[in-house]
Every structure is written in C-alpha cells, then in structure tokens.
Design a protein around this motif. Structure first.
Motif, PDB file in Angstrom:
ATOM      1  N   PRO A 101       0.798  -1.233   0.000  1.00 21.87           N
ATOM      2  CA  PRO A 101       0.000   0.000   0.000  1.00 21.87           C
ATOM      3  C   PRO A 101       0.827   1.277   0.000  1.00 21.87           C
ATOM      4  O   PRO A 101       0.316   2.351  -0.329  1.00 21.87           O
ATOM      5  N   HIS A 102       2.089   1.204   0.382  1.00 24.08           N
ATOM      6  CA  HIS A 102       2.873   2.436   0.464  1.00 24.08           C
ATOM      7  C   HIS A 102       3.639   2.729  -0.830  1.00 24.08           C
ATOM      8  O   HIS A 102       4.341   3.721  -0.919  1.00 24.08           O
ATOM      9  N   ASN A 103       3.536   1.820  -1.789  1.00 27.03           N
ATOM     10  CA  ASN A 103       4.267   2.033  -3.043  1.00 27.03           C
ATOM     11  C   ASN A 103       3.314   2.461  -4.146  1.00 27.03           C
ATOM     12  O   ASN A 103       2.119   2.140  -4.122  1.00 27.03           O
ATOM     13  N   TYR A 104       3.879   3.184  -5.109  1.00 23.51           N
ATOM     14  CA  TYR A 104       3.149   3.417  -6.350  1.00 23.51           C
ATOM     15  C   TYR A 104       3.589   2.343  -7.340  1.00 23.51           C
ATOM     16  O   TYR A 104       4.777   2.283  -7.681  1.00 23.51           O
ATOM     17  N   PRO A 105       2.676   1.516  -7.825  1.00 24.38           N
ATOM     18  CA  PRO A 105       3.112   0.448  -8.753  1.00 24.38           C
ATOM     19  C   PRO A 105       3.798   0.999 -10.003  1.00 24.38           C
ATOM     20  O   PRO A 105       4.804   0.467 -10.440  1.00 24.38           O
ATOM     21  N   LEU A 106       3.277   2.093 -10.582  1.00 22.98           N
ATOM     22  CA  LEU A 106       3.879   2.627 -11.809  1.00 22.98           C
ATOM     23  C   LEU A 106       4.605   3.931 -11.512  1.00 22.98           C
ATOM     24  O   LEU A 106       4.013   4.873 -10.998  1.00 22.98           O
ATOM     25  N   SER A 107       5.896   3.937 -11.789  1.00 23.91           N
ATOM     26  CA  SER A 107       6.636   5.197 -11.746  1.00 23.91           C
ATOM     27  C   SER A 107       7.426   5.237 -13.043  1.00 23.91           C
ATOM     28  O   SER A 107       8.375   4.485 -13.220  1.00 23.91           O
ATOM     29  N   ASP A 108       7.012   6.084 -13.937  1.00 25.95           N
ATOM     30  CA  ASP A 108       7.445   5.894 -15.328  1.00 25.95           C
ATOM     31  C   ASP A 108       8.586   6.816 -15.746  1.00 25.95           C
ATOM     32  O   ASP A 108       8.942   7.764 -15.067  1.00 25.95           O
ATOM     33  N   ARG A 109       9.145   6.488 -16.912  1.00 31.19           N
ATOM     34  CA  ARG A 109      10.253   7.251 -17.483  1.00 31.19           C
ATOM     35  C   ARG A 109       9.915   7.605 -18.929  1.00 31.19           C
ATOM     36  O   ARG A 109       8.764   7.597 -19.299  1.00 31.19           O
ATOM     37  N   PHE A 110      10.949   7.906 -19.724  1.00 30.51           N
ATOM     38  CA  PHE A 110      10.765   8.325 -21.124  1.00 30.51           C
ATOM     39  C   PHE A 110       9.856   9.550 -21.206  1.00 30.51           C
ATOM     40  O   PHE A 110       8.882   9.560 -21.945  1.00 30.51           O
ATOM     41  N   ASN A 111      10.189  10.577 -20.404  1.00 25.97           N
ATOM     42  CA  ASN A 111       9.352  11.775 -20.383  1.00 25.97           C
ATOM     43  C   ASN A 111       9.898  12.900 -21.234  1.00 25.97           C
ATOM     44  O   ASN A 111       9.429  14.026 -21.166  1.00 25.97           O
ATOM     45  N   GLN A 112      10.924  12.600 -22.011  1.00 27.82           N
ATOM     46  CA  GLN A 112      11.466  13.599 -22.922  1.00 27.82           C
ATOM     47  C   GLN A 112      11.198  13.169 -24.364  1.00 27.82           C
ATOM     48  O   GLN A 112      11.310  12.004 -24.667  1.00 27.82           O
ATOM     49  N   PRO A 113      10.913  14.070 -25.242  1.00 23.29           N
ATOM     50  CA  PRO A 113      10.664  15.502 -25.017  1.00 23.29           C
ATOM     51  C   PRO A 113       9.245  15.802 -24.585  1.00 23.29           C
ATOM     52  O   PRO A 113       8.952  16.957 -24.305  1.00 23.29           O
ATOM     53  N   THR A 114       8.381  14.821 -24.542  1.00 17.85           N
ATOM     54  CA  THR A 114       7.015  15.095 -24.103  1.00 17.85           C
ATOM     55  C   THR A 114       6.739  14.305 -22.838  1.00 17.85           C
ATOM     56  O   THR A 114       7.177  13.160 -22.724  1.00 17.85           O
ATOM     57  N   PRO A 115       6.028  14.890 -21.880  1.00 14.84           N
ATOM     58  CA  PRO A 115       5.746  14.175 -20.630  1.00 14.84           C
ATOM     59  C   PRO A 115       4.979  12.883 -20.897  1.00 14.84           C
ATOM     60  O   PRO A 115       4.075  12.846 -21.739  1.00 14.84           O
ATOM     61  N   GLY A 116       5.353  11.839 -20.209  1.00 19.90           N
ATOM     62  CA  GLY A 116       4.691  10.557 -20.392  1.00 19.90           C
ATOM     63  C   GLY A 116       4.848  10.028 -21.799  1.00 19.90           C
ATOM     64  O   GLY A 116       3.964   9.336 -22.314  1.00 19.90           O
TER      65      GLY A 116
END
Lengths: 552, 333
Positions: free
Chosen positions: A219-234
């Motif tokens: 419960p204390h973790n976020y399952p998805l923490s993503d990358r590849f946010n360049q050059p557009t977010p997400g």
C-alpha cells in the motif's frame, strides 16, 4: 528538379541558412533521369538478387555517425568485407551521436554535405527540401531494383506516399519494415506477479487490476513510476495508451504532425487533443492516478530517477523496450526479474495504430546529396545503396556479418546463431567480441531495425521473440493519407501547432493529476479552439485535398 | 627613432588622465573580490556587533554556496569509484559504494580517449597562445588614447558581443578558408573574447604613463616598450587572462565538433559529451532501439572526473595572480 521559389526558400531555412543553400543549389540538375556519363562503375544488369560489385574501385563520401557504444573504427572488418564484395570504400565525415542532426544541418546548409547521409528519420528531411541540396530521390528509384521490389512486395507505397512533399516527390530513402514492429510496451516485475499470483495482463483494464493487486499488497508504493518523459511528458506511456484508444498523445503527439490526427471514420484530420477518445484516455489515467497506482512524478521525472525507484523496489511497472529490458534486468538485484508485458489492448481491441509514418519510421533512412548527381559514379552509388540497405543479402551482411565468421546457420531456415564468442544486445552475453564494436556489424549507420520479419526475429532473445509472436495477431489501423504542407502552411502550422501542443500537454497532465477536474473538459476544449485548433487542423485537410487533386 | 615623436606628443594628454581614470577603472572590473584589502586600508563599516553578525551570516551563506558547488563534483567522484548497481539504485552520495577501479582501467585503455585528450591539450595550448597574443596586442592598442579611430575599434569588438553570423555562416566561412580539420578552426574564430579584451584594455589604461614615457625617452620603440616594459609589469592580468582562455578552450566542444570531420581530431570534451548526452537522448522516441546506447553510469562519471581534474589543478597555481589581477588598480588613487 524542382526549383524552389524565393519565398519558400527564405521561409524554409531561415535567411542565413537559405543564403548558403544557394551555393548548394547551383549544382541542382534540371532533368530527372540519371545524367549521361554517370554510368561509370555501375552494373548493366543489376537486379533483385544480384550481388553489386563496382567495375572499378569506388570511394563515396558518407556521414558516419559514431556511436559511443561502438565508436567508429576505420579498421572494422565490416569495411574490409564490404570492399571485397562491392569494391566500394568510404571517405567518412565522422559525427558524434549526441549532436548528429546539428552537424548534418551545418553540412547540408553549408554546401559541404557528403554524398550519402544515413540515419535521417522521416520528417527530418523536410527542412532541407527548399534548399535544394538534397536529391529528390523518388526521381531515381528506378535505378534501385531491390528498393522497388520490397516496396511492391510489402505493399509500402502508401507509407512511402506520406513522405512526399507538396511537389509529389520524396527526398528520403526510408528504411522498410515488412510488418509494423512494436518495440515499446510496459514491463513489470515478474517475481512480484508470481508472488501475488497475478495473471499477465493483455488489456489496459488488466493492467489496472494488476496494479490494484500490487497496491493492495504494497500500500505504500506506487506500482507505476514511469520514465521516457522527454521531449514530451509521459512520452512512451501515453503513446501506447493513446494508440489503444485511437488517438495520439505522448511521443505520438509532437512535431511534425503536432496532433493533427487522421480520423479514418470521418476521412479527415481532426485535432487529437480534443477527440472524445482523448478524453476517455485521460479519464482512465486519472482514475488510475486517483487509485494511487501512478507516482505523481511519473510523467515528469528523469529516466534515471524512475530506474532508481524500480531497482530499489519502490515501483514495479515501467515503460520499456526490447533492449531496455536487458539493461534493466542487469540493474536489478538478484532474485528480481523484469519482463516486458504484451502490448495491452484498449477500446480499439487488438488494433495497432500506425503512427504518422507506419512501417517506414523505426529505422533511420538515407538522404542523398544533390551534388552526387554530377558524379560520374551516380548510378553505381544508387546501386550500391540499393544493395547494402535494401537487398536481403546486404541487410543480412550489415546486420549479422559473414557466415562462419560472426554467425553460423542461416536466417532463412531458422538455424541462425551468433558464433559463441560474439555478443550483441543480450545474445551470448558471455562473448568477448562485440558484433558492433569489434566487427562493425549491426551498426546503426548501415543496419537498422528493418527488413523482413524473419530477419528481425533472428535478433531477439527468446522473451522478446515471444512478445513479437504475440503481436502477430494484431491488425493495423488505416494509414493517414499524404498531406504535405507547403512551406508557408508549414510555418503557420508550426506556430499554432507548437502553442497548441504545449497547452494540450500541460492540461493533459493537469487532468491526469487531478489538478483540474474533468468536469472542466468542455471549457478546456473551447480554450484549445480559441488558440486556433480548428484552423490548424483545416490546414492539414486543405493540404490533403490539394495533394489529392494534384497527384491523385 | 620613428615612434619617438608620437610618444612625446601624447604625453600631455596622458598626464591629464590618471586621476579620473583610476577611480572609474576598478568598478569596470566587475565583481569586487577584495573586501579584505579594502578593509585593511580603511575599515568601513567600523567593526561592531552588527558587523560581526554580518560576517557570520556571510560565512554561512558562502559555506552553503561552496557545498552546493562542491557536492555534485564529489558525488561524481564517488560514482566514478562505485559499482554500477549502487549508482543505478541511487545509493551513492559522497562516498563510493562497491569500490571499483576497473572502470578507470577501461576508460584509460581506450585509445580514442587518449588521442582526444592529446588533442584537447594541443588545442588548448595553441588556441590560448594565439588568443593571448591577439588579445594583448588589441587591448594595448586600444588603451592608447591618441590612437585615431579608437572608439570605432572598440565598437567593432563590442558589436560581436551582441551579434554573430550563426552556425551555418560560420561553418561556411571556416570551410571557405580551408580551416576545417585544423587547429585554426578552433583557435582563430575564438581568438578574441571581448570581455577579456576590455578587462585587459582597462588594465593597460591604468598603467602609469610615466614608465612608458621614460622608456621612450631612453629610445625604445612601441614594440620594445610593450615587450620590455608593459608586459613584465602585467603578469597579473596576463595570468588571469591565460586562465580564462585556457578554461574556455579546455571546456569548449562545439568548435571541435562542428569543424572536425575525423574523430581522431575531436577534443576530449566531444568524446565526453557523446558519452554523457547519448544516454539522455535515447529516450527521444525517434531513436529507436537500433541505435540505443547505454553507457554505464560509472563510465560517465570516470570520464567527467578525468576531463575536469587537470584544468582544476591549474587554479591553485594561478590563483595568486588571479586575485591581484582582477582587482588591480583598486587601491590606486
């Protein structure tokens, strides 16, 4: 040869560049067939299946990208074998990977372009068209039997049409894929899936319930923490998600199309950021966010931070691709495994959205300098390019090297194997000789992720092969028709499109992260429209109908 | 002596100047890094409780700034000795974890790294020498009030601070002059840094004209005055400017990247940039997997350390000139 008008010319490259491109222009030919005297060194009966070999030793200038993972080396066996087979050697301009495009722009606009300019991605050639320094190669593809054969055999004429400029010509020899190849997907910690007995999801709702189960256990973790946010977010995440919804976001939503989306049902371009599908997608992500499944920093953080969260066990799901999975696995502590999930299906079902350039986008293509036309070896050069980049033998050679030296068996009958001591991208990880750095094969300059599906499949480790097998059952959504903008149209479209894009991107994040309630969606739509969204889209529709009238 | 009349003619004009010039000049030097000296001469404000509090706060703020500046460097240094896994997990801060020197061996055994390193040293030395020669001459000339068209010459230099031709015109010019693939492509276009030029000019303007007049009376011509009298008295500014130029050329990568077509001619900063930047540009979706590069984080760190350290070591040796150079003239008056 199309002579650019003064206006297009100045508009296209900016005054400084244009003034210089003039010099490059002065060599521009006026006829489109290969000039007399350009036959020297070429083969009379060059065709599909013919091994190209120049009659006399030839040297071509080429832009040579030097990749830090395998820095250019003039002594690579690749060059030795190439010389033996084709009698061709190179005089390279070596360009570091990190700023390849900057240097290409200086070379081309400065009139110093090498004859062969590889690693140009579809859309990047547009900026050079007005200057005249790049050859409209579509006028000369009759000299390239392998290229024409693959375009016909794999039914790529429609894809190729998308690269045509408003004069009906294209300036880039793109890399050709037999079938659409999906590299990016989500990856998840397989050991967590096993531990919590979560089945591998096949749809986006499946992904949601997978992450809910993870959230329940941690419960204390976020399952998805993503990358590849360049050059557009997400970038990667929203790209595959929007494709599943039948719209464009993330990496799918940037220049040059800037969100002009071909809607096959209405046979017109529509503005992606205000489509009902886009709203549905944003609503879905917002719902997952509200359930605590997505890290608030997910779409803005740096790649390294996201990877740290994954390797330290704070997150379990991340956007990934074939090679990324291999390196991520190496970064994980022992006992933890990461696996690329099958591409999740969305409301469109198992339909793979083709992005703006479909099967010609994933590898870099080749531009040819207009100056090459005045070379006596012009025909030989085109035949050589045709052999190396487009023939089965050339692609096999550039990718895997020489049978008995770097590999054994044959790709055609599925017995292909790298020599045990040769390593490449997760194959034979214990090998001491690198296929690229030691031999010069699988070099992005000459070999891209293109070619027949059989050739592509030969490169994958078992896990990726399974992923690609899974992709075989997907259908393709219809291609966008060509809608080449004139330089003036392009200018105004870029101006409005860039503003619109940043509005859409920032508001998308606001909606996803709940900083703006979805009840304000209609207000957002009117904001975007007041910034000229409909005018922007009508530019594309206008270009589409103009092109249809002029070029059928 | 050909130049003698000119020198004598100009003498009265010079006599009139020193007083007002010496007041104006120190402000022109930008930052004011010598509060200590000024305080020693004339304590202001007078020491008191408020002043002591001010000093303490000052020290704290400066210490924080120093930490903020030092931390990233120490972090990179620690990473360079750490193993990949700890770096990726974000567990390396100031002390190496999973001690590892094989990366150093790996980078140091790369011949390209060494050839590029040699280039950097060669380019830096050559370009700094050229730049110092050209800048010194230009600044000295500009410091002479009797020079006709002086304002125009200053104006030409200052103009280039605000406007330049842009990448492609520069590229065409350098190509046209056949400077590509030579050290001159790096040295000549950057030979005059206008800021350095103006600092040197005001330094020369502050020199007591009597010295040069005396030399002229003794029969020296302009060049010998510059060489024998002015330059030996200008060690401070020469050291400072040499440092500025050396650091600038050491750190620059763009000229080498743009004008060199052969990677044997690249400077080590191009090598470094290629390694460091390729990782970030991978996430630009267009660079599909075919060209993906994953350079290990500790290789980046090692390269950063190896490139940064030599130029760092120059500072301590030049520092004493450095302080007196930038503030020279501050106590005259």
């Amino acid at each position: 040869m199309h002579q650019p008008s003064r206006r297009r010319f100045l508009a296209g490259t900016g005054a400084g560049a244009a003034a210089l491109a003039l010099a490059a222009c002065s060599n521009a030919p006026t006829s489109s067939s290969a000039p007399a005297g350009s036959q020297s060194g070429g083969m009379k009966n060059f065709g599909v299946g013919t091994q190209f070999k120049a009659a006399a030793p030839l040297t071509f200038t080429i832009a040579m990208l030097s990749n830090p993972a395998y820095p250019y080396n003039a002594n690579w066996p690749f060059f030795k074998y190439l010389k033996q087979m084709t009698n061709v050697s190179f005089n390279p301009t070596v360009i570091p990977f990190a700023d390849y495009n900057t240097k290409i722009a200086a070379l081309v606009n400065g009139g110093q372009a090498p004859m062969i300019i590889p690693k140009v991605y579809p859309g990047e050639e547009d900026q050079y068209v007005a200057g005249g320094a790049i050859l409209p190669v579509s006028d000369y593809v009759h000299l390239m039997p392998n290229f024409q054969d693959k375009v016909a055999k794999w039914n790529l004429a429609g894809d190729l049409d998308q690269r045509r400029q408003s004069n009906g010509k294209y300036y880039l020899l793109p890399s050709l894929l037999q079938s659409v190849w999906q590299d990016y997907s989500l990856a998840a910690r397989a050991d967590i899936l096993d531990k919590l007995s979560i089945p591998t999801p096949g749809t986006w709702t499946g992904v949601q319930s997978m992450m809910l189960a993870m959230k329940h256990a941690y419960p204390h973790n976020y399952p998805l923490s993503d990358r590849f946010n360049q050059p557009t977010p997400g970038g990667a995440f929203l790209n595959i998600l929007s494709a599943a919804y039948g719209t464009a976001a993330g990496w799918g939503y940037q220049a040059p199309s800037n969100g002009a989306y071909w809607d096959a049902s209405s046979s017109a371009f529509v503005f992606a950021g205000t489509m009902p599908q886009y709203k549905a997608m944003v609503t879905f992500v917002n719902e997952m966010y509200n359930q605590g499944l997505i890290d608030p920093e997910s779409f803005t953080q740096a790649d390294a931070i996201a990877l740290q969260k994954l390797t330290s066990g704070k997150s379990f799901v991340i956007s990934d691709n074939a090679q990324g999975v291999v390196t991520d696995q190496a970064a994980l502590p022992s006992g933890q495994t990461i696996v690329k999930l099958p591409l999740p299906a969305g409301p469109l079902g198992k339909t793979l959205a083709q992005n703006a350039s479909g099967r010609i986008s994933s590898g870099g293509g080749v531009m040819i300098s207009s100056k090459a036309l005045s070379s006596p070896n012009f025909t030989a050069m085109l035949q050589f390019i045709d052999w190396l980049y487009y023939s089965d033998a050339g692609q096999l050679f550039a990718k895997w090297g020489v049978q008995g030296v770097t590999y054994t068996g044959s790709v055609a009958d599925g017995t292909f194997k790298l020599e045990p001591d040769v390593t490449w991208a997760g194959l034979n990880p214990a090998g001491t000789k690198k296929l690229n750095a030691t031999y010069g094969f699988s070099n992005g300059v000459f070999s891209t992720y293109t070619g027949s599906t059989q050739l592509l499949d030969s490169q994958f480790p078992a896990a990726e092969l399974a992923f690609q097998k899974g992709m075989a059952s997907w259908a393709l959504s219809p291609l966008a028709p060509p809608a080449p903008l004139t330089t003036t149209q392009q200018q105004s479209a870029t101006l409005t499109g860039t503003t619109l894009m940043s509005t859409v991107q920032s508001q998308t994040l606001q909606f996803i992260l709940g900083k703006r309630p979805l009840s304000q969606w209609d207000q957002y739509v009117s904001e975007v429209n007041s910034q000229g969204a409909s005018r922007f889209v009508s530019t594309y529709n206008q270009a589409y109908s103009t092109y249809k009238q002029q070029h059928g | 002596m050909v130049s003698e009349p000119a020198v004598t003619e100009s003498a009265p004009a010079r006599d009139a100047r020193p007083a007002d010039r010496s007041k104006a000049a120190p402000r022109g030097h930008g930052g004011d890094p010598a509060p200590g000296r000024r305080r020693g001469a004339r304590p202001w404000p007078p020491p008191g409780r408020g002043y002591r509090a001010f000093r303490v706060i000052n020290a704290i703020i400066l210490a924080l700034v120093a930490v903020a500046v030092l931390f990233p460097f120490l972090n990179v240094l620690a990473q360079s000795f750490s193993s990949e896994r700890y770096i990726n997990a974000g567990q390396v801060s100031l002390w190496p974890r999973g001690l590892n020197v094989t990366t150093y061996e790996h980078v140091l055994s790369d011949p390209l790294f060494w050839s590029n390193y040699r280039n950097t040293v060669f380019y830096t030395v050559t370009a700094t020498a050229v730049a110092m020669a050209v800048t010194t001459c230009y600044a000295y000339v500009l410091s002479k009030p009797h020079l006709r068209g002086r304002k125009a010459l200053v104006g030409i230099a200052v103009f280039t601070m605000f406007f330049n031709g842009g990448i492609i015109p520069n590229y065409v010019l350098v190509s046209f002059l056949h400077l590509r693939d030579t050290v001159w492509a790096i040295a000549l276009p950057n030979a005059i840094n206008v800021f350095n030029l103006l600092v040197m000019k005001s330094f020369f303007e502050n020199m007591p004209p009597e010295l040069e007049e005396a030399a002229a009376v003794d029969g020296m011509d302009t060049y010998r005055i510059l060489w024998r009298i002015v330059l030996p008295l200008s060690k401070a500014v020469i050291a400072t400017m040499t440092l500025f130029y050396a650091v600038m050329f050491w750190n620059s990568w763009f000229a080498a990247f743009l004008y060199m077509d052969n990677q044997g001619l690249f400077s080590v900063t191009v090598y470094l940039r290629n390694i460091v930047d390729s990782v970030t540009s991978v996430s630009n979706g267009q660079l599909a997997a075919g060209t993906q590069v994953q350079i290990a984080a500790n290789i980046q760190a090692v390269t950063v350390v190896l490139v940064a350290v030599p130029i760092l070591f120059i500072y301590p040796f030049i520092q004493r000139y450095f302080v007196s150079g930038v503030t020279l003239g501050a106590v005259k008056g």
